[in-house]
Design a protein around this motif. Structure first.
Motif, PDB file in Angstrom:
ATOM      1  N   GLU A  71     -11.743   0.644   9.359  1.00 49.82           N
ATOM      2  CA  GLU A  71     -11.624   1.583   8.242  1.00 49.82           C
ATOM      3  C   GLU A  71     -10.459   2.546   8.449  1.00 49.82           C
ATOM      4  O   GLU A  71      -9.681   2.813   7.515  1.00 49.82           O
ATOM      5  N   ALA A  72     -10.321   3.069   9.660  1.00 50.50           N
ATOM      6  CA  ALA A  72      -9.227   4.001   9.944  1.00 50.50           C
ATOM      7  C   ALA A  72      -7.879   3.321   9.750  1.00 50.50           C
ATOM      8  O   ALA A  72      -6.930   3.921   9.213  1.00 50.50           O
ATOM      9  N   HIS A  73      -7.788   2.074  10.168  1.00 47.21           N
ATOM     10  CA  HIS A  73      -6.537   1.325  10.001  1.00 47.21           C
ATOM     11  C   HIS A  73      -6.230   1.119   8.514  1.00 47.21           C
ATOM     12  O   HIS A  73      -5.091   1.336   8.071  1.00 47.21           O
ATOM     13  N   VAL A  74      -7.238   0.733   7.745  1.00 46.41           N
ATOM     14  CA  VAL A  74      -7.051   0.521   6.308  1.00 46.41           C
ATOM     15  C   VAL A  74      -6.620   1.819   5.622  1.00 46.41           C
ATOM     16  O   VAL A  74      -5.672   1.839   4.825  1.00 46.41           O
ATOM     17  N   ASN A  75      -7.297   2.916   5.938  1.00 39.50           N
ATOM     18  CA  ASN A  75      -6.975   4.196   5.301  1.00 39.50           C
ATOM     19  C   ASN A  75      -5.563   4.659   5.656  1.00 39.50           C
ATOM     20  O   ASN A  75      -4.847   5.225   4.820  1.00 39.50           O
ATOM     21  N   ALA A  76      -5.164   4.415   6.907  1.00 39.07           N
ATOM     22  CA  ALA A  76      -3.826   4.819   7.330  1.00 39.07           C
ATOM     23  C   ALA A  76      -2.757   4.020   6.593  1.00 39.07           C
ATOM     24  O   ALA A  76      -1.735   4.577   6.162  1.00 39.07           O
ATOM     25  N   VAL A  77      -2.978   2.732   6.434  1.00 38.01           N
ATOM     26  CA  VAL A  77      -2.018   1.889   5.728  1.00 38.01           C
ATOM     27  C   VAL A  77      -1.960   2.287   4.251  1.00 38.01           C
ATOM     28  O   VAL A  77      -0.871   2.355   3.655  1.00 38.01           O
ATOM     29  N   ASP A  78      -3.114   2.562   3.661  1.00 36.83           N
ATOM     30  CA  ASP A  78      -3.147   2.995   2.267  1.00 36.83           C
ATOM     31  C   ASP A  78      -2.347   4.277   2.081  1.00 36.83           C
ATOM     32  O   ASP A  78      -1.566   4.404   1.126  1.00 36.83           O
ATOM     33  N   ALA A  79      -2.535   5.235   2.995  1.00 34.28           N
ATOM     34  CA  ALA A  79      -1.815   6.508   2.894  1.00 34.28           C
ATOM     35  C   ALA A  79      -0.319   6.330   3.168  1.00 34.28           C
ATOM     36  O   ALA A  79       0.521   6.888   2.458  1.00 34.28           O
ATOM     37  N   GLN A  80       0.002   5.536   4.187  1.00 34.55           N
ATOM     38  CA  GLN A  80       1.410   5.348   4.572  1.00 34.55           C
ATOM     39  C   GLN A  80       2.227   4.760   3.422  1.00 34.55           C
ATOM     40  O   GLN A  80       3.372   5.179   3.181  1.00 34.55           O
ATOM     41  N   HIS A  81       1.639   3.818   2.706  1.00 31.03           N
ATOM     42  CA  HIS A  81       2.377   3.129   1.641  1.00 31.03           C
ATOM     43  C   HIS A  81       2.072   3.694   0.255  1.00 31.03           C
ATOM     44  O   HIS A  81       2.496   3.118  -0.759  1.00 31.03           O
ATOM     45  N   LYS A  82       1.314   4.819   0.231  1.00 33.34           N
ATOM     46  CA  LYS A  82       1.006   5.515  -1.026  1.00 33.34           C
ATOM     47  C   LYS A  82       0.456   4.565  -2.092  1.00 33.34           C
ATOM     48  O   LYS A  82       0.872   4.577  -3.254  1.00 33.34           O
ATOM     49  N   ILE A  83      -0.514   3.737  -1.674  1.00 29.82           N
ATOM     50  CA  ILE A  83      -1.089   2.742  -2.580  1.00 29.82           C
ATOM     51  C   ILE A  83      -2.091   3.378  -3.533  1.00 29.82           C
ATOM     52  O   ILE A  83      -2.177   3.007  -4.702  1.00 29.82           O
ATOM     53  N   GLY A  84      -2.838   4.354  -3.053  1.00 28.16           N
ATOM     54  CA  GLY A  84      -3.817   5.016  -3.901  1.00 28.16           C
ATOM     55  C   GLY A  84      -5.019   4.156  -4.239  1.00 28.16           C
ATOM     56  O   GLY A  84      -5.576   4.255  -5.334  1.00 28.16           O
ATOM     57  N   ALA A  85      -5.433   3.307  -3.298  1.00 32.62           N
ATOM     58  CA  ALA A  85      -6.595   2.447  -3.529  1.00 32.62           C
ATOM     59  C   ALA A  85      -7.862   3.285  -3.697  1.00 32.62           C
ATOM     60  O   ALA A  85      -7.998   4.351  -3.091  1.00 32.62           O
ATOM     61  N   THR A  86      -8.788   2.792  -4.518  1.00 31.58           N
ATOM     62  CA  THR A  86     -10.057   3.487  -4.701  1.00 31.58           C
ATOM     63  C   THR A  86     -10.924   3.328  -3.451  1.00 31.58           C
ATOM     64  O   THR A  86     -10.633   2.517  -2.564  1.00 31.58           O
ATOM     65  N   GLU A  87     -12.027   4.091  -3.422  1.00 33.15           N
ATOM     66  CA  GLU A  87     -12.946   3.994  -2.285  1.00 33.15           C
ATOM     67  C   GLU A  87     -13.459   2.569  -2.121  1.00 33.15           C
ATOM     68  O   GLU A  87     -13.516   2.044  -1.010  1.00 33.15           O
ATOM     69  N   PHE A  88     -13.836   1.934  -3.228  1.00 33.05           N
ATOM     70  CA  PHE A  88     -14.366   0.577  -3.127  1.00 33.05           C
ATOM     71  C   PHE A  88     -13.285  -0.412  -2.699  1.00 33.05           C
ATOM     72  O   PHE A  88     -13.552  -1.348  -1.937  1.00 33.05           O
TER      73      PHE A  88
END
Length: 414
Positions: free
Chosen positions: A85-102
């Motif tokens: 989860e931490a890895h996924v959240n970091a990648v989402d933030a790094q690339h400014k994807i803005g994925a939803t919680e789900f």
């Protein structure tokens, strides 16, 4: 961010994670309105009993955030989940994807499956199908079965206002060349839509019927569906859907045999659905029924097993947006008692909120009159108070899996 259907963000996030969903595991993809969870439980239990290293992803979680992901029938270790989860959240933030919680949760599940080197995964659709974050391209030959359980009216604001429209959204998981299994208990409108989608996609369609407690499969012959440990008159059909999908995929999964199917069915476990608990020395029925179709199935079970002992006391919470009057009218009878309660905050899903208990009380009062109450206590406290009566009435806790989870957590902590 709440519900925002679409595939682009998830696809981009998975791409930045080096596509964990394309790590080569076989996939069963399951959609529907009711029965998805138990079909997933049957599938994963049989696969694990067959010696296949199996991941399962269902939502929402029951007790802990990470129990929505299981490996070989056990919730994934918390440390493994949180690292992914931490890895996924970091990648989402790094690339400014803005994925939803789900979407991030789905990516986390796929990352866990890659790290745990599963051979097969059972993936439950979160909402709908066509635009759900789970509906990814898993790679050539990876998806070995799609399953559509009973489809009813639910989430109309996202999926459509008719059964046909909702069926078309859910049938969006159908894939070219992949056998599609659909419950034969669906309305003709639903079956016609699914048949049309399957024909357009070039997918073999198997409409499941239960005949004398058996389902007949070309690959494995007749299979018994009458002996599930899970309660409910609908379980033979749910089991038949799972076994039909397994049989259709048996060429890709030769470890699955009639013997391992029987062992997997005996071992299946799916808490929070028509589950009996002991509370203060007396039985309590709990069920996560959260829409009209599920409420009708719960009503059938209560009429056959619980109401024989007299009027029922219902302890209920519902999620905002549900059709309160329709659900209550299916369950309550004159002479019953009703207590409207609420569930607590749902971790990871802040947009999920309960209907105010006073609103539930008012709606229930139109059916049971003065026997309707509201309580803002924790559900465990409310039940303990109700259990003090003599003779104590049969108790049913239902309306939301989030409420059932609150009760199970309280009992676990007691």
């Amino acid at each position: 961010m709440g519900i925002d259907l679409g595939l682009a963000r998830t696809a981009r996030l998975l791409g930045q994670l080096a596509n964990p969903h394309r790590a080569g595991w076989k996939v069963f993809h399951v959609a529907g309105t009711n029965g998805k969870g138990s079909v997933c439980a049957y599938l994963s239990s049989v696969l694990a009993a067959s010696g296949v290293r199996t991941g399962r992803y269902t939502s929402p979680h029951l007790l802990d955030r990470w129990d929505c992901v299981s490996i070989d029938e056990r919730p994934v270790r918390r440390s493994v989940f949180e690292a992914a989860e931490a890895h996924v959240n970091a990648v989402d933030a790094q690339h400014k994807i803005g994925a939803t919680e789900f979407e991030r949760l789905t990516a986390t599940a796929f990352e866990v499956f890659r790290r745990e080197a599963v051979d097969a995964a059972v993936v439950e659709v979160g909402l709908g199908g066509r635009r759900d974050a789970t509906n990814m391209d898993f790679g050539p030959g990876s998806v070995v079965g799609t399953v559509l359980t009973r489809i009813g009216m639910d989430h109309e604001s996202f999926l459509g206002n008719t059964l046909g429209e909702i069926a078309r959204e859910k049938a969006g998981i159908v894939r070219a060349g992949v056998p599609c299994t659909v419950s034969g208990q669906n309305a003709r409108e639903v079956l016609d839509v699914v048949a049309g989608v399957a024909a357009a996609e070039g997918a073999e369609l198997r409409v499941v019927q239960v005949d004398g407690g058996r389902v007949h499969t070309p690959e494995l012959g007749p299979l018994d569906v009458s002996g599930s440990p899970l309660a409910g008159a609908y379980q033979p059909m749910n089991l038949a859907c799972a076994l039909t999908a397994l049989a259709a995929a048996s060429a890709s999964l030769p470890a699955v045999t009639a013997a391992t199917i029987a062992a997997g069915v005996r071992a299946v476990h799916w808490p929070g659905r028509l589950q009996w608990l002991q509370l203060d020395g007396r039985p309590v029925l709990v069920d996560g029924a959260h829409n009209a179709q599920a409420a009708a199935a719960l009503s059938d079970y209560v009429e056959r097993t619980v109401r024989r002992d007299g009027p029922v006391t219902w302890v209920m919470a519902l999620t905002q947006g549900k059709e309160v009057d329709g659900i209550l009218s299916l369950l309550l009878r004159p002479g019953d008692s009703f207590v409207g309660v609420q569930f607590g905050a749902v971790e990871g899903m802040p947009w999920i909120r309960p209907v105010d208990p006073a609103e539930l009380r008012a709606a229930a009062g139109r059916v049971v009159g003065a026997n309707a109450y509201a309580s803002y206590d924790r559900v465990r406290t409310c039940l303990s108070t109700l259990a003090q009566g003599s003779p104590a009435p049969p108790l049913v806790v239902c309306g939301s899996l989030y409420l059932v989870a609150d009760l199970l957590r309280d009992l676990q902590a007691a």
